[in-house]
Design a protein around this motif. Structure first.
Motif: not given
Length: 231
Positions: A159-162, A199-205, A213-217, A225-226
């Motif tokens: 149920x967590x958004x990730x 793909x490959x773009x920064x994405x933080x949830x 985070x989705x990927x290395x970027x 954020x943390x």
């Protein structure tokens, strides 16, 4: 000053569906970028791995083409070389999450081999979630969430958004057809509300105390954020 636990894969390969062992480890940028963010803010980094083995960087992650050129690759290599904690990891099995102010899991394909089935890691993740300890997990790191489904039941992370490394990215990386399973598929089956970005773009949830985070970027932005929570 906060103490931040980096839980890093101890695997040096990923077993593919045909039984071959694909050389891997942790992804350099996903350790180096957050390390710089946290230490420049004055925080202490502690590293833990399964069995306390010294973790290995995926050689591909240290190449210029993976880091925007030779300058970026040199910066990643120097940062990793400067990380004393990386050469002296604690045993994951002995970690008390109560001794840390935040927990962070980088990726690389290594977690698909070991952390995806590690019960000690699963215990730590669940406890961090329940304690509302800031918990960052990036790229293939969310593979460590899979064994949190207790006795085949529902995972506390359901149920967590990730987010995490997507099927599209795995296909573009050239390993999807050889993979025994794909991370996005498994996270969705776990009950995650999976947020797929480009793909490959920064994405933080961010959902509660869970930062993915989705990927290395995404690793550097996730660490930023943390920091807000640590302040």
């Amino acid at each position: 000053m906060a103490r931040i636990l980096f839980v890093i894969t101890g695997a040096d390969h990923w077993t593919l569906s045909d039984g071959t062992k694909h050389p891997t480890g942790f992804w350099g940028e996903e350790v180096a970028a957050p390390y710089r963010v946290f230490t420049e803010a004055g925080h202490e980094i502690v590293v833990a791995t399964p069995g306390g083995v010294v973790p290995m960087a995926d050689e591909a992650s240290l190449a210029p083409e993976a880091n925007g050129g030779e300058e970026g690759a040199t910066e990643v290599r120097r940062t990793l070389e400067d990380m004393t904690a990386l050469r002296n990891p604690l045993r994951l099995e002995e970690i008390d999450v109560g001794g840390f102010d935040a927990v962070y899991y980088p990726g690389g394909h290594g977690p698909m081999e070991d952390l995806a089935a590690n019960e000690d890691s699963a215990r730590l993740l669940v406890e961090a979630l329940e304690r509302r300890t800031p918990l960052g997990v990036v790229c293939h790191g969310p593979a460590a969430l899979l064994p949190t489904a207790r006795s085949g039941g529902e995972s506390p992370f359901a149920g967590y958004r990730m987010t995490g490394f997507t099927n599209a990215e795995e296909r573009q990386a050239g390993l999807a057809d050889k993979a025994p399973w794909l991370l996005q598929d498994r996270l969705e089956a776990l009950g995650a509300d999976f947020a797929e970005g480009e793909p490959w773009a920064p994405n933080v949830v961010v959902d509660g105390n869970l930062y993915t985070g989705q990927n290395p970027a995404s690793s550097g932005p996730l660490a930023q954020e943390m920091l807000t929570a640590l302040r």
